[in-house]
Each structure stands twice: as C-alpha cells, then as structure tokens.
Design a protein around this motif. Structure first.
Motif, PDB file in Angstrom:
ATOM      1  N   PRO A  92       0.815  -1.213   0.000  1.00 54.96           N
ATOM      2  CA  PRO A  92       0.000   0.000   0.000  1.00 54.96           C
ATOM      3  C   PRO A  92       0.852   1.268   0.000  1.00 54.96           C
ATOM      4  CG  PRO A  92       0.065  -0.957   2.187  1.00 54.96           C
ATOM      5  CD  PRO A  92       0.740  -1.926   1.269  1.00 54.96           C
ATOM      6  N   SER A  93       0.309   2.300  -0.604  1.00 55.30           N
ATOM      7  CA  SER A  93       1.028   3.565  -0.658  1.00 55.30           C
ATOM      8  C   SER A  93       1.044   4.218   0.718  1.00 55.30           C
ATOM      9  CB  SER A  93       0.330   4.485  -1.651  1.00 55.30           C
ATOM     10  OG  SER A  93       0.866   5.773  -1.568  1.00 55.30           O
ATOM     11  N   ILE A  94       2.173   4.875   1.037  1.00 60.81           N
ATOM     12  CA  ILE A  94       2.264   5.556   2.325  1.00 60.81           C
ATOM     13  C   ILE A  94       2.399   7.048   2.075  1.00 60.81           C
ATOM     14  CG2 ILE A  94       3.559   5.792   4.465  1.00 60.81           C
ATOM     15  CD1 ILE A  94       4.496   2.974   4.134  1.00 60.81           C
ATOM     16  N   ALA A  95       1.614   7.844   2.789  1.00 59.60           N
ATOM     17  CA  ALA A  95       1.731   9.292   2.657  1.00 59.60           C
ATOM     18  C   ALA A  95       1.871   9.897   4.040  1.00 59.60           C
ATOM     19  CB  ALA A  95       0.511   9.859   1.959  1.00 59.60           C
ATOM     20  N   TYR A  96       2.601  10.991   4.120  1.00 58.73           N
ATOM     21  CA  TYR A  96       2.786  11.683   5.389  1.00 58.73           C
ATOM     22  C   TYR A  96       2.061  13.008   5.318  1.00 58.73           C
ATOM     23  CZ  TYR A  96       6.389   8.184   5.376  1.00 58.73           C
ATOM     24  OH  TYR A  96       7.043   6.994   5.291  1.00 58.73           O
ATOM     25  N   LEU A  97       1.289  13.298   6.342  1.00 60.43           N
ATOM     26  CA  LEU A  97       0.564  14.563   6.401  1.00 60.43           C
ATOM     27  C   LEU A  97       1.132  15.377   7.539  1.00 60.43           C
ATOM     28  CD1 LEU A  97      -3.099  13.225   6.135  1.00 60.43           C
ATOM     29  CD2 LEU A  97      -1.690  14.126   4.288  1.00 60.43           C
ATOM     30  N   MET A  98       1.297  16.665   7.297  1.00 60.63           N
ATOM     31  CA  MET A  98       1.842  17.530   8.344  1.00 60.63           C
ATOM     32  C   MET A  98       0.776  17.838   9.374  1.00 60.63           C
ATOM     33  SD  MET A  98       5.002  19.065   8.187  1.00 60.63           S
ATOM     34  CE  MET A  98       4.975  20.830   8.005  1.00 60.63           C
ATOM     35  N   ARG A  99       1.144  17.614  10.628  1.00 58.44           N
ATOM     36  CA  ARG A  99       0.208  17.782  11.726  1.00 58.44           C
ATOM     37  C   ARG A  99      -0.322  19.209  11.819  1.00 58.44           C
ATOM     38  NH1 ARG A  99       1.625  18.405  17.756  1.00 58.44           N
ATOM     39  NH2 ARG A  99       3.428  19.385  16.803  1.00 58.44           N
ATOM     40  N   ASP A 100       0.567  20.173  11.529  1.00 59.41           N
ATOM     41  CA  ASP A 100       0.192  21.570  11.771  1.00 59.41           C
ATOM     42  C   ASP A 100      -0.665  22.169  10.672  1.00 59.41           C
ATOM     43  OD1 ASP A 100       1.725  21.367  14.032  1.00 59.41           O
ATOM     44  OD2 ASP A 100       3.554  21.906  12.949  1.00 59.41           O
ATOM     45  N   ASN A 101      -0.926  21.401   9.634  1.00 59.33           N
ATOM     46  CA  ASN A 101      -1.751  21.960   8.562  1.00 59.33           C
ATOM     47  C   ASN A 101      -3.226  22.030   8.977  1.00 59.33           C
ATOM     48  OD1 ASN A 101       0.463  22.226   6.983  1.00 59.33           O
ATOM     49  ND2 ASN A 101       0.110  20.361   5.794  1.00 59.33           N
ATOM     50  N   SER A 102      -3.907  22.985   8.362  1.00 56.40           N
ATOM     51  CA  SER A 102      -5.311  23.159   8.709  1.00 56.40           C
ATOM     52  C   SER A 102      -6.152  22.063   8.056  1.00 56.40           C
ATOM     53  CB  SER A 102      -5.786  24.515   8.212  1.00 56.40           C
ATOM     54  OG  SER A 102      -5.689  24.522   6.808  1.00 56.40           O
ATOM     55  N   LEU A 103      -7.387  21.975   8.455  1.00 61.58           N
ATOM     56  CA  LEU A 103      -8.256  20.928   7.923  1.00 61.58           C
ATOM     57  C   LEU A 103      -8.409  21.064   6.406  1.00 61.58           C
ATOM     58  CD1 LEU A 103     -10.050  18.531   8.382  1.00 61.58           C
ATOM     59  CD2 LEU A 103     -11.950  20.074   8.847  1.00 61.58           C
ATOM     60  N   ALA A 104      -8.608  22.303   5.945  1.00 59.17           N
ATOM     61  CA  ALA A 104      -8.798  22.494   4.502  1.00 59.17           C
ATOM     62  C   ALA A 104      -7.583  21.975   3.739  1.00 59.17           C
ATOM     63  CB  ALA A 104      -9.009  23.972   4.201  1.00 59.17           C
ATOM     64  N   LEU A 105      -6.417  22.271   4.287  1.00 57.22           N
ATOM     65  CA  LEU A 105      -5.191  21.847   3.630  1.00 57.22           C
ATOM     66  C   LEU A 105      -5.062  20.323   3.643  1.00 57.22           C
ATOM     67  CD1 LEU A 105      -2.956  23.155   2.188  1.00 57.22           C
ATOM     68  CD2 LEU A 105      -1.758  23.531   4.326  1.00 57.22           C
ATOM     69  N   GLN A 106      -5.472  19.716   4.733  1.00 58.15           N
ATOM     70  CA  GLN A 106      -5.404  18.254   4.801  1.00 58.15           C
ATOM     71  C   GLN A 106      -6.336  17.627   3.779  1.00 58.15           C
ATOM     72  OE1 GLN A 106      -3.011  17.268   6.314  1.00 58.15           O
ATOM     73  NE2 GLN A 106      -2.879  17.652   8.503  1.00 58.15           N
ATOM     74  N   ILE A 107      -7.503  18.206   3.612  1.00 61.69           N
ATOM     75  CA  ILE A 107      -8.450  17.647   2.648  1.00 61.69           C
ATOM     76  C   ILE A 107      -7.868  17.741   1.238  1.00 61.69           C
ATOM     77  CG2 ILE A 107     -10.741  17.945   1.637  1.00 61.69           C
ATOM     78  CD1 ILE A 107     -11.627  19.034   4.380  1.00 61.69           C
ATOM     79  N   LEU A 108      -7.328  18.918   0.947  1.00 62.75           N
ATOM     80  CA  LEU A 108      -6.704  19.115  -0.358  1.00 62.75           C
ATOM     81  C   LEU A 108      -5.586  18.089  -0.550  1.00 62.75           C
ATOM     82  CD1 LEU A 108      -5.678  22.492  -1.881  1.00 62.75           C
ATOM     83  CD2 LEU A 108      -4.062  20.659  -1.866  1.00 62.75           C
TER      84      LEU A 108
END
Lengths: 485, 407
Positions: free
Chosen positions: A95-111
């Motif tokens: 499976p593909s692994i992606a890292y999301l930055m904790r400090d990003n806002s919700l809108a940014l995470q959705i994008l």
C-alpha cells in the motif's frame, strides 16, 4: 489516550474528521475513475517531515553523510523561512504511504489527501512504474539499510570504507538505464543478436548481386553492446571487488532504478495530482470557510514561478488542455486530426498510462500552451542567465525542444560503457552521447575519479568540448584531456 | 457524520485506508538523521582544516569577537555526478511581464531555480556557520611557540588536559571502567549471598547502577615558562590600505593564536614610522598613521622595552615585525644593527615583508639587507597575497622544528 488528547489540543480537527473526509474523497476518487493502491496516512510533525524528505520518504534507509547534509540544508531553509515544507509526501509502494503535516489546517489536509490519491493512482497505473515492484518497496529499502549497516558495523570493513564505496556509487548511480519497461537483454540474447546482425540482410536478388563480404563480429569485446548501467557493469567486470563492495553497488543501483520513474514523470505526476485534487474538492461541496481556504492554497501551489518552472502549473495546464481538446475540439482540429474517437476523460486516462514527461510534452504541449505558459529559453552568459528565445512564431518549437531536454532523465548526460579493454590494458572506455550540451568539466573530473576508484584501472571518456572531440582519461590521480584531431 | 460513516458502501471503501495518528514521542526518540548529520559535520571540519588558508584570506575574519559566527565557504563536501555545463540552455516561465530576448533573468547559481534542483552544478560555495573560536581551534591544533625555554620565575600556564584522578560513581559512558564495574558487581553479589547457593541454582545477578565506576579526570595546569610577544608594525605612509590589511591580518592571527593557546603570555604592540611608540591593542589593530619609515626606531623601541621589562634571562621573547621594506636608505645601517641585537636577545625574530603583487617594483627590500644577519633564530618571509598569510605564519612557528629536522 494521551496521544489523542495532544492531537485535540494542537489541531483544529481530529483523526475522525480526517477519516470522514477521506471516505468522501475516496468515493469521489472512485467516481472519477481513479484506481489507486490502498492508502496509508501518517500524521507527522515538521521534524519528521524533514527526515522523510531527506530519506525519500522511506521509513528505513541506509546511512550516508549526504543525507545529513541535505537535512541541515533543508532545516536551515525552513528555520529561516526561505522555503516551506511540502504539505505531503507520498511514496510509491503498495500500500502507498503518505505523510501529512500535523500543523496543517483541515482544509489543507483535505486538499492534500485528494492530491495524494492522484499520485497514488499515477504510481499504480503509469507504465514507467511497472518495473518498480511497489509491493516490496518498504521491505527492499529496509533490507538495503540492514545490509549497509551490517557492513558499517563489521570490524573488518567499517564506516570509512563503506563510505568510500557509497560516495563513488552515488556519483554514478544515475548513469543507468532510463526506460525500465524495456527488458534488458541477457548475455545469450546479446550474443544471438550479434550473430544475427553479422548475416547480410535478406536480398531477393541475391543471385545477381555480388555476395557481400562476411565480417565476423568481435565476440570477445566486453560489453557486446554499449552498456548504460555503469555500476552494474563495474560490479560484474571488476574481479577485485569484494562481495560487500559489490553488494553496496547493487544497493545503490537498485535505489536509483527505483527513483528513475519519478524523475521521468515529475511534471505529469504533479500535474495529474493537481488536476484531480481540484476536481475532487470541487465535487465535495465544501463548506464556505474550507472552500475559500482551498482556493487560496490551490492558487499558491499552482501559481507559476517567474523565471523558474513550476511542474504543478505546467503539468496541470497540459492535462486540462488535453481534456478540453478532446471534449470540445475546434473545427480546425477536427479537420486536421479527424473526429475524436475518445472522450476527454478517456484520453486523460490513456495518456496517464502510456506517457512520460518527455513524450507527454512532445505530444501535448501545443503552441497555444507555450504562449499561455509564457515560456522562454535562457542561456548562461558569464555569470548571468539571459533570455535567448521567447514564445513567438519562430521560436516556440525550439523552446519546446529545450524544455524537453530539461525534463526527466534528459537532464542526465547519456554515458555508456563501450569497451572494458581499451588499448588492451583494461582501460574502461566510455562514450558520452553528446547532444549539444557539454559536460561540466570539474564535475566530470571528480566523477571519473570515482569511477577510476571503483574500476581500479584507467578510465577514459570520449565527449565533445567546445565542439571538439575530446578524450578525458583519468589515471594516476589526474585527468588528462586529449583533443582528437 | 456518524451516520455517514456507517454507510455500508463507504465502509467497504474506507476499510483499507489507514490513518496513523501523530505520536509525539516518536519524533523525539527517532532523530534518525543524527548519525548522518554528525558524519557530515566531521567532513565539514575536515574540509575547513584543508581550506584554512582561504578562510583566513576572507576579510570577514579580522575582528575581535570570538563568538561571532562566520560563514565559511567550503569545498570538498560536494556530491559529484556527470552534469551539463554552461552551454546547456534552460526554460523558464515568465511572470506578469513578457520576457524580452536579452533580458537577464538570473544570476550564477542555476540550481536554485525550482523544478531543476540538483541537476546542475551549483556555485562552488557551500556555506556553513562556524564560530571564530572553532576555526581558531582547528587552525592552531598543532602549533606552538617555538624554542620555548624554561626560565626562572615561571608564570605561563599551560593547560594539559585530562590527568586521571581516581574513580567516580557518576560519569559519562566513554569513561566507564569496565573492570572496576565488574569487580564492584562481584563484591555486591558476594555480600548479598548469605550462604553458598548450590551450583545450578544460581539466579541471574545483573549489574546495578551502583556498580558502575567511571574514570575521573581533571584538567591539569602546569606552570611553564614566561613569554612575551612583541608585535612591531610599520604604519608609515607607504603602507597603503592593502599592506596594512595584510600586516594586521598577520598580527591578528598571531594574537588569536597566543590568546587561545597560552593564558599568560604578554603581548606588546609597537607601531612605528619614523618614530616608534608602544600602543594599545585597540590602536594597533584599528588606527592608521603616516610619515616616513625608520625601521630602526621600531627595533630600538623593542630593545628598550625588552631591557626594561622583559629581560631575556627571565623571559622567552618573540619578536615579529611587518613592514613593506621601504626604509630610508640612511636608516639601513642602524636598522641592521638593531635587528642583530634583537635577534640576540630573543628566542625568535620574524620579519615579514609585505609586497602585494602588482604594487610596483620600485620599493626597496629589507630582506636583502637582513640576509647579512646570521643568527639562526632570525627568519624573513615575504607576503604577497592574502593567501600567503597563513603559510608565512606557519613558517615562522615551524622554524625550530625545521631546524631540528635538519640537525
């Protein structure tokens, strides 16, 4: 529990929010026809992100000082606010692994989540990645790391000697085959080909023609055909290398091969992910506050960088243009190419599968786009870069050609091993397939030095310097340049 | 939201998406690049050591603040590959304005342009932050004042590090004394056993924190010889900015060297043109003067100071003089005489003549004149460029070693 609490305190969303949004995004992903690997997301902080960037997103990676160097560099740039961090990082694995930055806002995470699925789909379906064995990525890198660490810790080898090999191998690692979906011929097949070639071509009038003289091919030449995988060639043909040295060369070579498809499809891949994150987010009917922030972020990522080239922007423009031209071809285009037998979407998915940056731009970067993207060509004069061509009637084709030369592996000079016993003294003879761009001499010298270290005998590289055929030969700790008459 | 999550078709599709929440401790625990950063740092230090002459040639070093961070350009930690050179064109995007042919769009470093990072050689500089102290440490690692003799009434303290002195229960890992630790564990084991335990029944008896023993070491101070360094600088009118800069750089390095290696070395600053006077450190490094040149005046002043305050019987005397060698002819005999005397009363007398390249050939040279002095502890050297400063400095201090080698 404690973790959840911290999460709550520092973020304006919870993991459950992300999961909810993810399921909505996934639905949209499937609706538009994307076909990604299963996806795993990991929430990380900026230090983690820096580390992942340095080690190409891999959870484990063999150690080398160059990664420490790039960490320091990235951290300095980040600390001084010169450059931000990427919102995400995806690795090509199944499976593909992606890292999301904790400090990003919700809108940014959705994008970002939507963007990640774009990359993921591209990894899974583009032909260049078909040889990367995505299901074993993590294990392969882990095994590489363990082997390299093992050599470092072996008292009879040690850090210094491992580093010497790695330094040399890193310098040469990108001198490898570029198109991995073309199978490499085995030694027997190469031999067979050579025999085939030595036969004269079939001639229906053989009876009345003089029979061509038979030239027996040189079967003793090594390699039979010019060889692009420098590290592998040295590994297989230098009998003085120890097993651990050969293994390190293999490791570095395998990692380079793994990353070649990503180098080859930078513009396509980023454009594809941006194209789809936009579509998907528009279909989600975001609440107004999220939607506004999405638009701001999207514009930030997609805006052209004056003087530079933003792969997100260029890629996305080309994808949009393909869709438009196939969905609503102008009368002129209909006349020229006939009726489209595919819808825009069908065309997009076809292109996503069969092209890479060079072919993608060659086929789909139109004159109109060259103008719209405001592309120009520059050359170096002295210490400055000066605009040499702008997108007008005479020059847009040349600009396009230059652009194609500056994407993917076209940025790496093609250098192949031609002979491993040049002048009958085991000199390794290489040829640079010159395309108008000279090698940078200082770098060439140092790189040849590394090759000399691995090969153990003289190495010679034929290239062109200022339009003159030249032979750079490295032996006895120095570079000699001979101009061929 | 809950309701949506339980929608069966959704469950089917989200089931394979995994979200791993942020784990704050993992970030702190796994500083995974620490080892690679350390190794890189070591390579940087190596590179600095190899390039120290160039770094010193950088104007920015001449100053006083040891804590100042300086940018040091480094060669040698670059990663080489086959790359294209300058004649490879590139493509960029125009901004709001239409780009025009001939317009300059960038300077030097092409690798800074987004989208093509790493595929072109950057400019040769890789800069790193190093404090002046760190550089000085590196520079002077293996240098000493030559011919230091033991004199009476010793004052000079030489720090000889790490004399071992006993053992402690607390300490850092590298100083762990394994033998003693093992022994104290045995002691504790014996003490805890009331009666003989039958063989085969013995339980594991692990090390306890109290068993650990560490070497203890103290910094050792020893009094050595007395030493004084006299810095004589020509501040006459013929010393133009460049020459003064070279001379000051030389003395600055000397000054840093002495301060960093010896705690109680006296330093005397003498500036001279036709007359000489003792000046403060501040004036010496920052003030300029003008006038003609009587080198002898500086030497006589030095002799005077030596006789008054630093008698050669009690002191190791080091004299360094920087001048452009443009002395008044009438002063030459006097200068020769004074120089000879100075050489006799000092451990080392170094004369550095500053002749920047391209500064004209009209100037006379004192080196020829001084070649008549036969004292073994007299040394002359020419400084042409900034790059020479470090080599000449090392030559002065390496003098006694060279002589010993020869002998």
């Amino acid at each position: 529990m404690q973790h959840n609490l911290t999460t709550l305190l520092t973020m304006d969303y919870t993991i459950h929010d992300l999961e909810d949004w993810n399921s909505r995004i996934l639905q949209a992903v499937h609706q538009v026809g994307l076909d990604p690997y299963p996806q795993e997301f990991e929430i990380c902080d900026h230090e983690d992100m820096l580390s992942y960037m340095v080690y190409s997103g891999m959870p484990s990676h063999y150690p080398h000082w160059s990664y420490g160097k790039s960490f320091e560099k990235l951290k300095t740039l980040y600390d001084y606010g010169v450059s931000g961090l990427p919102y995400e990082m995806v690795i090509n694995s199944n499976p593909s692994i992606a890292y999301l930055m904790r400090d990003n806002s919700l809108a940014l995470q959705i994008l970002t989540i939507a963007h990640v699925y774009g990359h993921n789909d591209f990894f899974k379906n583009n032909f260049t990645f078909s040889a990367t064995r995505a299901q074993y990525t993590i294990e392969t890198f882990k095994s590489h790391a363990n082997r390299a660490r093992h050599y470092v810790e072996d008292p009879s080898i040690g850090l210094e000697r491992v580093e010497r090999i790695l330094d040399a191998a890193h310098a040469l690692s990108l001198q490898c085959r570029r198109n991995l979906s073309i199978r490499k011929l085995s030694a027997e097949e190469q031999l067979e080909n050579k025999v085939q070639e030595s036969h004269p071509p079939a001639d229906p009038f053989g009876a009345i023609h003089r029979r061509p003289e038979y030239v027996s091919p040189d079967f003793n030449k090594v390699p039979l055909y010019p060889e692009e995988d420098l590290l592998i060639f040295v590994r297989d043909h230098n009998p003085h290398l120890a097993d651990w040295e050969k293994d390190l060369l293999t490791i570095v070579h395998e990692q380079a091969q793994y990353f070649i498809p990503q180098i080859e499809t930078k513009i396509m891949n980023e454009g594809w992910a941006s194209f789809w994150h936009k579509r998907i987010l528009e279909s989600l009917e975001l609440p107004q506050n999220l939607h506004l922030e999405f638009i701001v972020r999207h514009t930030q990522v997609l805006r052209p960088t004056p003087g530079g080239l933003n792969p997100y922007h260029v890629g996305m423009k080309v994808w949009e243009n393909i869709e438009k031209r196939w969905d609503q071809p102008t009368a002129e285009e209909e006349k020229e190419y006939g009726r489209r037998n595919k819808s825009g979407t069908e065309k997009l998915f076809e292109v996503r599968e069969v092209e890479r940056d060079a072919s993608f731009l060659r086929r789909y970067l139109t004159e109109e786009l060259v103008r719209e993207l405001n592309l120009f060509e520059y050359r170096t004069r002295g210490n400055e870069q000066v605009v040499s061509r702008v997108a007008d009637d005479q020059n847009w084709r040349q600009i396009k050609e230059t652009l194609i030369q500056n994407v993917g592996t076209s940025t790496i000079p093609v250098i192949k091993v031609e002979d491993s016993d040049y002048n009958n003294n085991r000199t390794l003879f290489l040829r640079h397939y010159h395309d108008g761009r000279d090698l940078q001499l200082e770098y060439a010298e140092k790189t040849l030095q590394y090759l000399h270290q691995l090969w153990g005998h003289e190495v010679a590289l034929e290239t062109f310097l200022d339009s003159r055929r030249s032979l750079l030969s490295y032996s006895d700790n120095r570079l000699a340049i001979k101009n061929a008459s | 939201m809950r309701g949506q999550r339980e929608d069966p078709t959704r469950m089917d599709r989200t089931s394979y998406t995994i979200f791993r929440p942020y784990n704050p401790s993992s970030g702190q625990r796994s500083d995974r690049s620490a080892g690679d950063r350390l190794r890189h740092r070591q390579k940087v230090r190596e590179a600095i050591r190899n390039n120290i002459a160039d770094i010193i040639a950088e104007e920015s070093i001449i100053g006083k603040d040891n804590n100042r961070i300086i940018k040091v350009p480094i060669r040698g930690v670059k990663e080489y590959r086959f790359v294209y050179g300058d004649n490879a064109p590139g493509v960029g995007q125009g901004g709001d304005q239409e780009p025009q042919p001939g317009q300059v769009v960038g300077q030097g470093d092409q690798s800074k342009q987004p989208g093509q990072a790493g595929d072109r050689p950057g400019i040769d500089y890789y800069e790193t932050d190093v404090s002046l102290d760190e550089i000085i440490d590196l520079m002077f690692e293996d240098l000493e004042l030559p011919d230091l003799e033991r004199k009476r009434l010793r004052q000079l303290e030489v720090e000889k590090q790490f004399r071992q002195k006993g053992f402690r229960r607390k300490g850092i890992r590298v100083r762990l004394d394994k033998k003693r630790t093992a022994r104290s564990r045995l002691k504790r084991k014996k003490a805890s056993q009331r009666k003989e335990v039958p063989a085969g029944l013995s339980k594991r008896f692990p090390f306890h924190r109290d068993d650990l023993r560490y070497h203890h070491s103290v910094n050792d101070l020893r009094r050595e010889s007395n030493a004084v360094v006299l810095c004589i600088m020509d501040t006459s009118g013929s010393m133009d900015t460049m020459k003064k800069y070279l001379a000051r750089s030389f003395f600055f390095i000397l000054y840093q060297f002495i301060c960093s290696r010896y705690q109680n070395v006296e330093i005397v600053f003498i500036a001279h043109h036709t007359e000489a006077q003792e000046v403060t450190e501040e004036d010496f490094f920052h003030k300029g003067e003008s006038g003609g040149t009587f080198v002898s005046s500086g030497y006589n002043k030095a002799l005077e100071i030596i006789n008054q305050r630093y008698h050669p019987a009690l002191w190791n005397v080091y004299v360094f003089h920087c001048s452009d060698g443009d002395n008044f002819d009438s002063d030459n005999p006097a200068a020769l005489k004074a120089a000879t005397e100075l050489a006799q009363s000092s451990n080392l007398f170094g004369y550095g003549e500053i002749k920047p390249l391209g500064a004209g050939y009209y100037g006379s040279s004192l080196i020829q004149l001084f070649s008549q002095i036969e004292a073994a502890n007299f040394q002359t050297i020419q400084i042409h460029r900034k790059e020479d400063i470090w080599t000449s400095f090392k030559t002065f201090l390496a003098k006694d070693r060279a002589r010993e080698d020869a002998a």
